[in-house]
Enzyme design. Structure first.
Site, PDB file in Angstrom:
ATOM      1  N   ARG A  17      91.170  -9.705 102.287  1.00  0.00           N
ATOM      2  CA  ARG A  17      91.030 -11.032 102.935  1.00  0.00           C
ATOM      3  C   ARG A  17      89.651 -11.659 102.740  1.00  0.00           C
ATOM      4  NH1 ARG A  17      93.693  -8.038 106.747  1.00  0.00           N
ATOM      5  NH2 ARG A  17      95.914  -8.492 106.866  1.00  0.00           N
ATOM      6  N   LYS A  56      84.561 -23.269  94.874  1.00  0.00           N
ATOM      7  CA  LYS A  56      85.951 -23.283  94.397  1.00  0.00           C
ATOM      8  C   LYS A  56      86.152 -22.078  93.496  1.00  0.00           C
ATOM      9  CE  LYS A  56      87.059 -28.205  94.241  1.00  0.00           C
ATOM     10  NZ  LYS A  56      87.410 -29.323  93.343  1.00  0.00           N
ATOM     11  N   GLU A  88      78.690 -32.065  81.924  1.00  0.00           N
ATOM     12  CA  GLU A  88      78.663 -32.066  83.399  1.00  0.00           C
ATOM     13  C   GLU A  88      77.295 -32.542  83.909  1.00  0.00           C
ATOM     14  OE1 GLU A  88      81.410 -31.738  84.974  1.00  0.00           O
ATOM     15  OE2 GLU A  88      82.696 -30.593  83.618  1.00  0.00           O
ATOM     16  N   LYS A 113      74.702 -31.535  92.939  1.00  0.00           N
ATOM     17  CA  LYS A 113      76.059 -31.050  93.262  1.00  0.00           C
ATOM     18  C   LYS A 113      76.069 -30.421  94.653  1.00  0.00           C
ATOM     19  CE  LYS A 113      80.205 -28.629  92.222  1.00  0.00           C
ATOM     20  NZ  LYS A 113      81.108 -27.926  91.352  1.00  0.00           N
ATOM     21  N   GLU A 130      86.485 -30.972  99.967  1.00  0.00           N
ATOM     22  CA  GLU A 130      86.951 -32.113  99.155  1.00  0.00           C
ATOM     23  C   GLU A 130      87.969 -32.977  99.881  1.00  0.00           C
ATOM     24  OE1 GLU A 130      87.263 -31.304  94.920  1.00  0.00           O
ATOM     25  OE2 GLU A 130      88.599 -33.011  94.695  1.00  0.00           O
ATOM     26  N   ARG A 154      83.404 -35.602  97.989  1.00  0.00           N
ATOM     27  CA  ARG A 154      83.288 -34.616  96.900  1.00  0.00           C
ATOM     28  C   ARG A 154      84.104 -35.031  95.673  1.00  0.00           C
ATOM     29  NH1 ARG A 154      83.471 -27.939  97.264  1.00  0.00           N
ATOM     30  NH2 ARG A 154      83.443 -27.619  95.009  1.00  0.00           N
ATOM     31  N   ASN A 194      84.828 -35.755  90.278  1.00  0.00           N
ATOM     32  CA  ASN A 194      85.922 -35.828  89.298  1.00  0.00           C
ATOM     33  C   ASN A 194      85.739 -36.978  88.309  1.00  0.00           C
ATOM     34  OD1 ASN A 194      87.259 -33.629  90.399  1.00  0.00           O
ATOM     35  ND2 ASN A 194      88.178 -34.928  91.984  1.00  0.00           N
ATOM     36  N   HIS A 197      87.001 -36.824  84.766  1.00  0.00           N
ATOM     37  CA  HIS A 197      87.953 -35.712  84.710  1.00  0.00           C
ATOM     38  C   HIS A 197      89.418 -36.150  84.754  1.00  0.00           C
ATOM     39  CE1 HIS A 197      84.364 -33.382  85.191  1.00  0.00           C
ATOM     40  NE2 HIS A 197      85.017 -32.246  85.178  1.00  0.00           N
ATOM     41  N   HIS A 230      91.049 -34.237  81.944  1.00  0.00           N
ATOM     42  CA  HIS A 230      92.109 -33.233  82.158  1.00  0.00           C
ATOM     43  C   HIS A 230      93.359 -33.566  81.354  1.00  0.00           C
ATOM     44  CE1 HIS A 230      90.420 -31.731  86.247  1.00  0.00           C
ATOM     45  NE2 HIS A 230      90.075 -30.929  85.254  1.00  0.00           N
ATOM     46  N   HIS A 276      86.899 -27.942  77.524  1.00  0.00           N
ATOM     47  CA  HIS A 276      86.817 -28.725  78.752  1.00  0.00           C
ATOM     48  C   HIS A 276      85.648 -29.717  78.665  1.00  0.00           C
ATOM     49  CE1 HIS A 276      87.050 -29.606  83.036  1.00  0.00           C
ATOM     50  NE2 HIS A 276      85.755 -29.380  83.123  1.00  0.00           N
TER      51      HIS A 276
HETATM   52  N1  NAD Z   1      84.840 -23.392  90.170  1.00  0.00           N
HETATM   53  C1  NAD Z   1      84.514 -24.600  89.759  1.00  0.00           C
HETATM   54  O1  NAD Z   1      84.157 -25.489  90.553  1.00  0.00           O
HETATM   55  C2  NAD Z   1      84.547 -24.896  88.295  1.00  0.00           C
HETATM   56  C3  NAD Z   1      83.968 -26.073  87.795  1.00  0.00           C
HETATM   57  C4  NAD Z   1      83.975 -26.297  86.425  1.00  0.00           C
HETATM   58  C5  NAD Z   1      84.560 -25.367  85.579  1.00  0.00           C
HETATM   59  N2  NAD Z   1      85.131 -24.246  86.102  1.00  0.00           N
HETATM   60  C6  NAD Z   1      85.743 -23.234  85.227  1.00  0.00           C
HETATM   61  O2  NAD Z   1      84.716 -22.713  84.381  1.00  0.00           O
HETATM   62  C7  NAD Z   1      85.320 -22.234  83.186  1.00  0.00           C
HETATM   63  C8  NAD Z   1      84.486 -22.684  82.016  1.00  0.00           C
HETATM   64  O3  NAD Z   1      83.197 -22.134  82.164  1.00  0.00           O
HETATM   65  P1  NAD Z   1      82.191 -22.037  80.933  1.00  0.00           P
HETATM   66  O4  NAD Z   1      82.136 -23.334  80.240  1.00  0.00           O
HETATM   67  O5  NAD Z   1      80.955 -21.430  81.438  1.00  0.00           O
HETATM   68  O6  NAD Z   1      82.967 -21.097  79.907  1.00  0.00           O
HETATM   69  P2  NAD Z   1      83.032 -19.511  79.693  1.00  0.00           P
HETATM   70  O7  NAD Z   1      82.853 -18.749  80.912  1.00  0.00           O
HETATM   71  O8  NAD Z   1      84.294 -19.310  78.909  1.00  0.00           O
HETATM   72  O9  NAD Z   1      81.798 -19.251  78.732  1.00  0.00           O
HETATM   73  C9  NAD Z   1      81.796 -19.818  77.452  1.00  0.00           C
HETATM   74  C10 NAD Z   1      81.477 -18.779  76.375  1.00  0.00           C
HETATM   75  O10 NAD Z   1      80.091 -18.508  76.418  1.00  0.00           O
HETATM   76  C11 NAD Z   1      79.875 -17.092  76.490  1.00  0.00           C
HETATM   77  N3  NAD Z   1      78.614 -16.924  77.204  1.00  0.00           N
HETATM   78  C12 NAD Z   1      78.389 -16.984  78.532  1.00  0.00           C
HETATM   79  N4  NAD Z   1      77.070 -16.910  78.785  1.00  0.00           N
HETATM   80  C13 NAD Z   1      76.455 -16.778  77.588  1.00  0.00           C
HETATM   81  C14 NAD Z   1      75.104 -16.656  77.193  1.00  0.00           C
HETATM   82  N5  NAD Z   1      74.118 -16.712  78.075  1.00  0.00           N
HETATM   83  N6  NAD Z   1      74.853 -16.509  75.883  1.00  0.00           N
HETATM   84  C15 NAD Z   1      75.848 -16.513  74.957  1.00  0.00           C
HETATM   85  N7  NAD Z   1      77.145 -16.638  75.264  1.00  0.00           N
HETATM   86  C16 NAD Z   1      77.434 -16.775  76.574  1.00  0.00           C
HETATM   87  C17 NAD Z   1      81.099 -16.551  77.165  1.00  0.00           C
HETATM   88  O11 NAD Z   1      81.290 -15.198  76.849  1.00  0.00           O
HETATM   89  C18 NAD Z   1      82.190 -17.446  76.561  1.00  0.00           C
HETATM   90  O12 NAD Z   1      82.571 -16.962  75.308  1.00  0.00           O
HETATM   91  C19 NAD Z   1      86.742 -22.741  83.165  1.00  0.00           C
HETATM   92  O13 NAD Z   1      87.611 -21.685  83.455  1.00  0.00           O
HETATM   93  C20 NAD Z   1      86.775 -23.784  84.273  1.00  0.00           C
HETATM   94  O14 NAD Z   1      88.054 -23.876  84.878  1.00  0.00           O
HETATM   95  C21 NAD Z   1      85.123 -23.990  87.424  1.00  0.00           C
END
Ligand code: NAD
Length: 364
Positions: free
Chosen positions: A124, A146, A188, A229, A239, A243, A247, A250, A254, A266
């Site tokens: 939980r 999130k 972003e 943020k 949200e 908040r 978006n 987005h 999306h 993305h």
């Molecule tokens: N929770 C939220 O509010 C929120 C907001 C935006 C995005 N997201 C989520 O985040 C994800 C995307 O995140 P992301 O863009 O960080 O992608 P990711 O986590 O896939 O990382 C991108 C790539 O970079 C590599 N990597 C990470 N750190 C590195 C570093 N320091 N040096 C070299 N390589 C590195 C990873 O292994 C991966 O191959 C999606 O799943 C999306 O849904 C969540």
């Protein structure tokens, strides 16, 4: 460039808990002194395999000081799944995690979302700390609580709001980040700048941020973007209203991602979405000079993907966005840079005009 000598701490007072964000350079090595306030019985670190391979020495050294058990995580988007999370619940059990245990997620947004989801659901909900290592995870995914995993029906469908106890942002991790991932994070950063982060807007307009330079400008930019943020999340953790400004870009982004079956990243889709939604904003009254400024920044950082899509299909796709109310597509538009407005309805004909503008522009 001057060396970065400082670090900064920001404490978020949220309805659900207090969450501390520490930003600096080389600070991950001092993790044991940064996360001190509780005595956790078991600490599990879910570490992106890629990040572990690139930063093994500092990760091993830092995590050994807190006796953390390292579990490497293959951080493909497919593994940010409900099915995969079940395996991790079992791993936590095998390692005798209790309600007083801690999960640390170290990696990009996929890893922080996944680790956060595992922590939010196990017994939980147990404590979680994030160490984001991509620009996107630093300024966006790790902030705001999130957490989610994907199911066959779609991305981020199963999740919770679960705030981390700490977010440790060590910008040294960005030294190994590939350009393509850097651009995703920049989308972003630009979004925050356009909806209210005025300090970053100035840095971007002066082209002070450059890929490959881990310097004071980058530190200021990340610090300001994170603070922006966090300030929005603090006003509206769950949200319910304000908040939703996050978006911006987005709604279209999306739809592009989904219609192109996630063959576009993305960040690229969001960059396209920002320009298209800025065009709509201009047609709805935003000054043209502001639109030109958006276009300049996005072009200067080379953020626009060379993609093709059918505008009619994008408009239809937007109807299915999970944030829509009663089948109506709502946009976040800009009255001017720094002044977003939520819940805007827009005629389909204007949306198609903006999509066609984009397609024509990238062909030039
Ligand atoms: N929770 C939220 O509010 C929120 C907001 C935006 C995005 N997201 C989520 O985040 C994800 C995307 O995140 P992301 O863009 O960080 O992608 P990711 O986590 O896939 O990382 C991108 C790539 O970079 C590599 N990597 C990470 N750190 C590195 C570093 N320091 N040096 C070299 N390589 C590195 C990873 O292994 C991966 O191959 C999606 O799943 C999306 O849904 C969540």
């Amino acid at each position: 460039m001057d060396p970065i000598t400082n670090s900064d701490t920001l404490v978020l007072q949220l309805d659900s808990k207090k969450s501390s964000i520490i930003i600096g350079r080389g600070i991950f090595a001092s993790l044991s002194s940064l996360i001190t306030y509780k005595k956790w019985d078991v600490i599990i670190a879910i570490v992106s395999e890629t990040v572990y391979a690139l930063h093994k020495e500092v990760i091993d050294q830092s995590l050994s000081l807190i006796d953390a058990i390292i579990i490497q995580y293959n951080d493909s988007e497919q593994n940010k799944s409900y099915a995969y999370a079940e395996q991790y619940f079992n791993l936590l059990l095998e390692n005798q995690c209790t309600r007083n245990s801690l999960v640390i997620g170290i990696g990009g947004g996929v890893t922080t979302d996944f680790a956060g989801y595992v922590a939010s659901a196990y017994m939980r909900g147990i404590d979680v700390v994030y160490v984001p290592t991509t620009l996107l995870a630093m300024v966006d995914a790790s902030i705001g609580g999130k957490v989610a995993v994907n199911i066959k029906a779609g991305k981020n469908i199963v999740g919770h709001f679960h705030q981390p106890d700490y977010i440790i942002i060590d910008i040294d991790f960005l030294q190994t980040l590939p350009l393509s991932e850097w651009r995703c994070g920049m989308s972003e950063v630009v979004k925050h700048a356009l909806i209210g982060d005025s300090s970053t807007l100035t840095l971007l307009m002066n082209k002070e941020i450059q890929y490959g330079y881990i310097d004071n400008s980058l530190y200021s930019c990340i610090n300001s973007s994170v603070r922006f943020k966090a300030s929005v999340v603090e006003k509206d953790e769950f949200e319910k209203n304000i908040r939703a400004i996050l978006n911006f870009g987005h709604t279209v982004g999306h739809a592009i991602e989904s219609l192109l079956e996630y063959t576009v990243s993305h960040g690229d889709a969001v960059a396209a979405g920002i320009l298209i939604e800025s065009y709509i904003s201009m047609k709805e009254g935003m000054p043209k000079a502001d639109f030109d400024c958006v276009r300049d920044i996005i072009s200067a950082y080379n953020l626009l993907p060379n993609i093709s899509f059918d505008p009619n299909k994008i408009v239809n796709h937007m109807m299915y966005d999970k944030k829509n109310i009663k089948g109506k597509t709502r946009f976040v538009l800009l009255e001017s840079i720094g002044k977003p407005r939520i819940g805007c309805e827009v005629n389909d004909s204007l949306v198609k005009e903006a999509l066609n503008f984009y397609l024509t522009m990238i062909k030039k």
